[in-house]
Write a protein that holds these residues in place. Structure first.
Motif, PDB file in Angstrom:
ATOM      1  N   PRO A   4       0.821  -1.206   0.000  1.00 24.72           N
ATOM      2  CA  PRO A   4       0.000   0.000   0.000  1.00 24.72           C
ATOM      3  C   PRO A   4       0.856   1.257   0.000  1.00 24.72           C
ATOM      4  CG  PRO A   4      -0.478  -1.435   1.887  1.00 24.72           C
ATOM      5  CD  PRO A   4       0.759  -1.957   1.235  1.00 24.72           C
ATOM      6  N   LYS A   5       0.221   2.352  -0.380  1.00 26.57           N
ATOM      7  CA  LYS A   5       0.910   3.642  -0.319  1.00 26.57           C
ATOM      8  C   LYS A   5       0.955   4.097   1.137  1.00 26.57           C
ATOM      9  CE  LYS A   5      -0.465   4.958  -4.911  1.00 26.57           C
ATOM     10  NZ  LYS A   5      -1.169   5.856  -5.775  1.00 26.57           N
ATOM     11  N   THR A   6       1.947   4.914   1.442  1.00 33.41           N
ATOM     12  CA  THR A   6       2.009   5.428   2.805  1.00 33.41           C
ATOM     13  C   THR A   6       2.561   6.848   2.789  1.00 33.41           C
ATOM     14  OG1 THR A   6       2.755   4.954   5.053  1.00 33.41           O
ATOM     15  CG2 THR A   6       4.317   4.527   3.320  1.00 33.41           C
ATOM     16  N   ASN A   7       2.453   7.532   3.913  1.00 33.94           N
ATOM     17  CA  ASN A   7       3.089   8.836   4.079  1.00 33.94           C
ATOM     18  C   ASN A   7       3.457   8.976   5.556  1.00 33.94           C
ATOM     19  OD1 ASN A   7       0.816   9.645   5.546  1.00 33.94           O
ATOM     20  ND2 ASN A   7      -0.189  10.432   3.722  1.00 33.94           N
ATOM     21  N   LEU A   8       3.984  10.118   5.923  1.00 35.35           N
ATOM     22  CA  LEU A   8       4.499  10.295   7.282  1.00 35.35           C
ATOM     23  C   LEU A   8       3.445  10.026   8.363  1.00 35.35           C
ATOM     24  CD1 LEU A   8       7.333  11.809   8.399  1.00 35.35           C
ATOM     25  CD2 LEU A   8       5.574  13.314   9.267  1.00 35.35           C
ATOM     26  N   LEU A   9       2.252  10.572   8.183  1.00 35.52           N
ATOM     27  CA  LEU A   9       1.211  10.413   9.203  1.00 35.52           C
ATOM     28  C   LEU A   9       0.722   8.968   9.292  1.00 35.52           C
ATOM     29  CD1 LEU A   9      -0.854  13.688   8.727  1.00 35.52           C
ATOM     30  CD2 LEU A   9       0.813  13.150  10.508  1.00 35.52           C
ATOM     31  N   ASP A  10       0.619   8.353   8.119  1.00 35.21           N
ATOM     32  CA  ASP A  10       0.191   6.959   8.080  1.00 35.21           C
ATOM     33  C   ASP A  10       1.233   6.069   8.766  1.00 35.21           C
ATOM     34  OD1 ASP A  10      -1.428   4.696   7.039  1.00 35.21           O
ATOM     35  OD2 ASP A  10       0.380   4.302   5.854  1.00 35.21           O
ATOM     36  N   TRP A  11       2.489   6.373   8.507  1.00 26.17           N
ATOM     37  CA  TRP A  11       3.582   5.586   9.106  1.00 26.17           C
ATOM     38  C   TRP A  11       3.555   5.722  10.629  1.00 26.17           C
ATOM     39  CZ3 TRP A  11       6.712   2.391   6.305  1.00 26.17           C
ATOM     40  CH2 TRP A  11       7.803   1.829   6.968  1.00 26.17           C
ATOM     41  N   GLN A  12       3.354   6.958  11.054  1.00 25.78           N
ATOM     42  CA  GLN A  12       3.281   7.242  12.497  1.00 25.78           C
ATOM     43  C   GLN A  12       2.142   6.432  13.137  1.00 25.78           C
ATOM     44  OE1 GLN A  12       4.949   8.962  14.765  1.00 25.78           O
ATOM     45  NE2 GLN A  12       3.409   8.940  16.399  1.00 25.78           N
ATOM     46  N   LYS A  13       1.021   6.354  12.408  1.00 21.59           N
ATOM     47  CA  LYS A  13      -0.133   5.604  12.912  1.00 21.59           C
ATOM     48  C   LYS A  13       0.179   4.109  12.977  1.00 21.59           C
ATOM     49  CE  LYS A  13      -3.795   7.879  11.099  1.00 21.59           C
ATOM     50  NZ  LYS A  13      -4.736   7.938   9.969  1.00 21.59           N
ATOM     51  N   ARG A  14       0.860   3.616  11.935  1.00 17.62           N
ATOM     52  CA  ARG A  14       1.155   2.186  11.858  1.00 17.62           C
ATOM     53  C   ARG A  14       2.254   1.775  12.839  1.00 17.62           C
ATOM     54  NH1 ARG A  14       0.125  -0.542   6.674  1.00 17.62           N
ATOM     55  NH2 ARG A  14      -0.880   0.898   5.249  1.00 17.62           N
ATOM     56  N   TYR A  15       3.341   2.559  12.836  1.00 20.28           N
ATOM     57  CA  TYR A  15       4.549   2.119  13.546  1.00 20.28           C
ATOM     58  C   TYR A  15       5.055   3.167  14.523  1.00 20.28           C
ATOM     59  CZ  TYR A  15       4.322  -1.089   9.627  1.00 20.28           C
ATOM     60  OH  TYR A  15       3.888  -2.010   8.707  1.00 20.28           O
ATOM     61  N   GLY A  16       4.159   3.946  15.083  1.00 22.01           N
ATOM     62  CA  GLY A  16       4.560   5.028  15.975  1.00 22.01           C
ATOM     63  C   GLY A  16       5.020   4.551  17.346  1.00 22.01           C
ATOM     64  N   THR A  17       4.713   3.328  17.697  1.00 20.32           N
ATOM     65  CA  THR A  17       5.126   2.845  19.034  1.00 20.32           C
ATOM     66  C   THR A  17       6.052   1.646  18.900  1.00 20.32           C
ATOM     67  OG1 THR A  17       3.316   1.251  19.186  1.00 20.32           O
ATOM     68  CG2 THR A  17       2.867   3.491  19.986  1.00 20.32           C
ATOM     69  N   GLU A  18       6.824   1.422  19.950  1.00 24.93           N
ATOM     70  CA  GLU A  18       7.732   0.280  19.983  1.00 24.93           C
ATOM     71  C   GLU A  18       6.939  -1.035  19.908  1.00 24.93           C
ATOM     72  OE1 GLU A  18      10.755   0.317  19.538  1.00 24.93           O
ATOM     73  OE2 GLU A  18      11.510  -1.612  20.246  1.00 24.93           O
ATOM     74  N   GLU A  19       5.774  -1.053  20.557  1.00 33.52           N
ATOM     75  CA  GLU A  19       4.929  -2.261  20.545  1.00 33.52           C
ATOM     76  C   GLU A  19       4.521  -2.618  19.113  1.00 33.52           C
ATOM     77  OE1 GLU A  19       4.477   0.276  22.702  1.00 33.52           O
ATOM     78  OE2 GLU A  19       5.284  -0.847  24.393  1.00 33.52           O
TER      79      GLU A  19
END
Ligand code: ZN
Length: 291
Positions: A4-19
């Motif tokens: 899928p396409k992604t951008n900074l905000l999407d990435w933050q949502k997906r992988y913003g935490t260590e968990e």
């Protein structure tokens, strides 16, 4: 592989935490869910601070990162994930210095991370072969302004799709000989493709496995017979000098990996971070050369 396409905000949502990052790697390692390597029990708890899972039954701690690209890393996976995002979303490539500031690691750590990610890029491209009409040429790599001895040649193959270039492959060699050319061709082309090159004696090795057309090409005419090799080499020079201010021949292959990886996916820019993440998550442990 589609991503899928992604951008900074999407990435933050997906992988913003260590968990979330731990979970992404765990999903890759244990697609059917956690299974204890010691007792086979199928329930475990994530210990994110140690990149491991503890078996709920026998309390064995299975390392999440062992044998992966992130083997024995002391960094949070979160930093690795941001590294992957940054390298994939920066169009021209990102320098270790700039990158080290973004994710707050030392320059040496940043360099080593970038190096490993570039190796994963090279591995992903090594799974593909070039087809149909292919141009093969070579370029003198190495650092600008140094003597001839520090320049190592780079073999270049590009699919000629008439008005556009298709896929590309580049390999650093010590010298352009029949052997290195034959190895390069074997590595990147299936037999019986239509290959164009200039008439260098060492390039005659191409004819062993390919339909080879060689032509004597004076430097000022190179753009006519091998237009895409010509353009690719021009782009490579700009990439090495622009982003990295020249590269020592010791690390050149890793930069070539990055250049080709980007070039081969230039039409899927928005998908690149998730594609690269997938390449990194599935890659095995890498041992870096020590200088
Ligand atoms: Zn167990």
């Amino acid at each position: 592989m589609k991503a899928p396409k992604t951008n900074l905000l999407d990435w933050q949502k997906r992988y913003g935490t260590e968990e979330a990052c731990n979970q992404a790697l765990a999903q890759q390692r244990w697609p059917e869910g956690f299974r204890c390597p010691r007792c086979g029990h199928d329930h475990g708890y994530a210990i994110t601070t140690r990149h491991s899972y503890e078996c709920a039954l026998c309390h064995y701690q299975a390392s999440l990162t062992a044998g992966t690209l992130f083997h024995s890393t002391n960094l949070p996976l979160n930093k690795w994930f941001w590294a992957i995002y940054l390298i994939a979303s920066d169009k021209g490539g990102i320098s270790a210095m700039r990158f080290s500031k973004h994710i707050e690691v030392s320059w040496i750590t940043a360099s080593r991370m970038l190096c490993k990610i570039r190796i994963a890029m090279g591995h992903r491209d090594s799974l593909y072969r070039l087809h149909d009409l292919i141009e093969i040429g070579h370029h003198s790599g190495g650092k600008r302004g140094r003597g001839v001895e520090s320049k190592t040649p780079v073999l270049v193959a590009v699919e000629n799709r008439d008005k556009r270039a298709g896929f590309i492959a580049m390999r650093q060699v010590f010298v352009v000989t029949r052997e290195t050319v034959a190895q390069f061709v074997q590595r990147h082309l299936p037999p019986n493709q239509l290959v164009r090159s200039d008439a260098l004696a060492s390039l005659a090795a191409i004819g062993k496995t390919q339909h080879h057309a060689a032509r004597v090409t004076p430097a000022d005419k190179a753009g006519e017979w091998l237009p895409w090799v010509h353009i690719a080499i021009g782009n490579l020079k700009a990439f090495l000098l622009g982003t990295y201010h020249g590269v020592s021949s010791y690390y050149l292959q890793e930069y070539l990996n990055e250049f080709c990886y980007r070039f081969n996916r230039r039409e899927w820019e928005a998908e690149l971070p998730l594609r690269l993440l997938s390449a990194c998550l599935t890659h095995t442990q890498v041992k870096l050369k020590m200088v």
